[in-house]
Write a protein that holds these residues in place. Sequence first.
Motif, mmCIF file in Angstrom:
data_model
loop_
_atom_site.group_PDB
_atom_site.id
_atom_site.type_symbol
_atom_site.label_atom_id
_atom_site.label_comp_id
_atom_site.label_asym_id
_atom_site.label_seq_id
_atom_site.Cartn_x
_atom_site.Cartn_y
_atom_site.Cartn_z
ATOM 1 N N GLU A 49 -2.741 -8.988 10.754
ATOM 2 C CA GLU A 49 -3.429 -7.933 11.517
ATOM 3 C C GLU A 49 -4.286 -7.072 10.597
ATOM 4 O O GLU A 49 -3.777 -6.202 9.879
ATOM 5 C CB GLU A 49 -2.441 -7.039 12.288
ATOM 6 N N ASP A 88 -4.431 -2.873 5.757
ATOM 7 C CA ASP A 88 -5.072 -1.593 6.063
ATOM 8 C C ASP A 88 -5.728 -1.035 4.813
ATOM 9 O O ASP A 88 -5.351 -1.369 3.691
ATOM 10 C CB ASP A 88 -4.072 -0.576 6.638
ATOM 11 N N GLY A 91 -6.361 -3.943 9.732
ATOM 12 C CA GLY A 91 -6.409 -2.597 10.317
ATOM 13 C C GLY A 91 -5.196 -2.338 11.186
ATOM 14 O O GLY A 91 -5.302 -1.930 12.337
ATOM 15 N N LYS A 136 1.190 -1.773 18.322
ATOM 16 C CA LYS A 136 0.817 -2.824 19.286
ATOM 17 C C LYS A 136 1.426 -4.168 18.922
ATOM 18 O O LYS A 136 1.851 -4.914 19.794
ATOM 19 C CB LYS A 136 -0.695 -2.920 19.390
ATOM 20 N N VAL A 177 -6.506 -3.462 1.732
ATOM 21 C CA VAL A 177 -7.811 -4.095 1.488
ATOM 22 C C VAL A 177 -8.835 -3.508 2.452
ATOM 23 O O VAL A 177 -8.473 -2.978 3.510
ATOM 24 C CB VAL A 177 -7.673 -5.636 1.687
ATOM 25 N N ASP A 178 -10.082 -3.594 2.066
ATOM 26 C CA ASP A 178 -11.167 -3.275 2.986
ATOM 27 C C ASP A 178 -11.513 -4.561 3.726
ATOM 28 O O ASP A 178 -12.092 -5.483 3.148
ATOM 29 C CB ASP A 178 -12.378 -2.771 2.178
ATOM 30 N N PHE A 179 -11.139 -4.630 5.002
ATOM 31 C CA PHE A 179 -11.286 -5.903 5.712
ATOM 32 C C PHE A 179 -12.744 -6.281 5.952
ATOM 33 O O PHE A 179 -13.036 -7.405 6.349
ATOM 34 C CB PHE A 179 -10.446 -5.961 6.994
HETATM 35 C C1 LIG Z 1 -8.511 2.328 15.174
HETATM 36 S S1 LIG Z 1 -7.134 2.038 14.123
HETATM 37 C C2 LIG Z 1 -6.405 0.682 14.958
HETATM 38 C C3 LIG Z 1 -4.958 0.481 14.621
HETATM 39 C C4 LIG Z 1 -4.260 -0.649 15.355
HETATM 40 N N1 LIG Z 1 -4.789 -1.960 14.996
HETATM 41 C C5 LIG Z 1 -4.332 -0.434 16.843
HETATM 42 O O1 LIG Z 1 -5.112 -1.095 17.516
HETATM 43 O O2 LIG Z 1 -3.596 0.421 17.324
HETATM 44 C C6 LIG Z 1 -7.961 1.349 12.833
HETATM 45 C C7 LIG Z 1 -7.096 1.049 11.638
HETATM 46 O O3 LIG Z 1 -7.850 0.211 10.790
HETATM 47 C C8 LIG Z 1 -7.871 0.734 9.487
HETATM 48 N N2 LIG Z 1 -9.196 0.420 8.963
HETATM 49 C C9 LIG Z 1 -10.388 0.913 9.379
HETATM 50 N N3 LIG Z 1 -11.394 0.354 8.692
HETATM 51 C C10 LIG Z 1 -10.814 -0.515 7.814
HETATM 52 C C11 LIG Z 1 -11.327 -1.401 6.836
HETATM 53 N N4 LIG Z 1 -12.647 -1.510 6.626
HETATM 54 N N5 LIG Z 1 -10.460 -2.148 6.131
HETATM 55 C C12 LIG Z 1 -9.107 -2.050 6.347
HETATM 56 N N6 LIG Z 1 -8.564 -1.217 7.264
HETATM 57 C C13 LIG Z 1 -9.402 -0.470 7.991
HETATM 58 C C14 LIG Z 1 -7.608 2.201 9.602
HETATM 59 O O4 LIG Z 1 -6.984 2.727 8.448
HETATM 60 C C15 LIG Z 1 -6.715 2.269 10.837
HETATM 61 O O5 LIG Z 1 -5.359 2.216 10.496
#
Ligand SMILES: C[S@@+](CC[C@H](N)C(=O)[O-])C[C@H]1O[C@@H](n2cnc3c(N)ncnc32)[C@H](O)[C@@H]1O
Length: 318
Positions: free
Chosen positions: A84, A109, A86, A92, A136-138
Amino acid sequence: MSTQLSFHDHKPETLSFYDAVVTGLSNKTKAIPPKLFYDEKGSKLFDLICEQPEYYPPTVERQMLTTLADDIAALTGQSRVLIEPGVGNASKVRLIMDALRPSAFVPMDISFDYLKAVSTTLAKDYPWLPVHATCVDFTHSLPIPHEVPPGKRLVFFPGSSIGNFCKADALNFLNLIHDTVGEDGMLLIGVDTKKPEPVLHAAYNDAAGITAQFNLNLLHRMRDELDAQVDLNAFEHNAFYNAQAGRIEMHLVSQQRQELRINGHRFPFDKGESVHTENSYKYAPEEFLAFSAQSHFDHVAHWVDPQGLFAIYLLKAS
Ligand SMILES: C[S@@+](CC[C@H](N)C(=O)[O-])C[C@H]1O[C@@H](n2cnc3c(N)ncnc32)[C@H](O)[C@@H]1O
């Protein structure tokens, strides 16, 4: 009972927060990427946004996942490696974990402290599940740790996070997922639908002002982490639906003529000038299916809630 937990830090943001802010504020149209919302406070504020009555996507998506968990598992099969990007608070994925019974889980994340805390709790709650938390930055890569067992993969990407990408970047990201899941790989993705403007407007302008705090937290981060000289009271949250582009836009609007300074850089603002902080594209189901087909995903199934507010798609890499 024993837990199986490992951490992998790809150090996504040490350099990039400063660079992204300076680059973004130097552009003619000032813009900062939404991934920078998510320091620990930003992640907590996002959790609060999800509790606001006007912000319908998480409530609807949760209800759908709860109802559909067994149907989804029947289509994916059990024992896949579940990934997953982020993961946020992982609430969820918990709704489908027992039905999917994955062979391992790779929560990813950008916010490491938050990821650590969430993964530790998850590993305790699911002692049968190997958890390989990956910071990681996805948008750059989806690295799968070496110790993850071989086997069919499934990427779970809920929350309509795909909507934060512009169309070209969304396509690149779907291609990256396609390469990551490989042969027999699948993607389960939640995507917000197009709908009447007042519903969208209310969702991003909650009465309690939590989305505004979330947006303004970017300025707090700049002050606290980059020593930015910024008047925190001189910017306001603005979110609106841009119907032509099919997206919600979020901005921080300067309430006066002013200058924001960071480490010798000076960024002048006119009154009313904004920093564009987020897009959230909305897709009609037929539009999203045509779009995902471009990145070589085949349709397996999709579900829309009875009010047409949200859609979940199960796709298979072709
Ligand atoms: C909007 S939340 C969604 C969380 C979860 N997947 C949900 O649907 O409830 C976005 C998550 O993605 C992470 N996130 C945002 N941009 C990201 C990136 N470029 N790389 C990794 N994680 C990221 C944020 O830290 C956050 O926890």
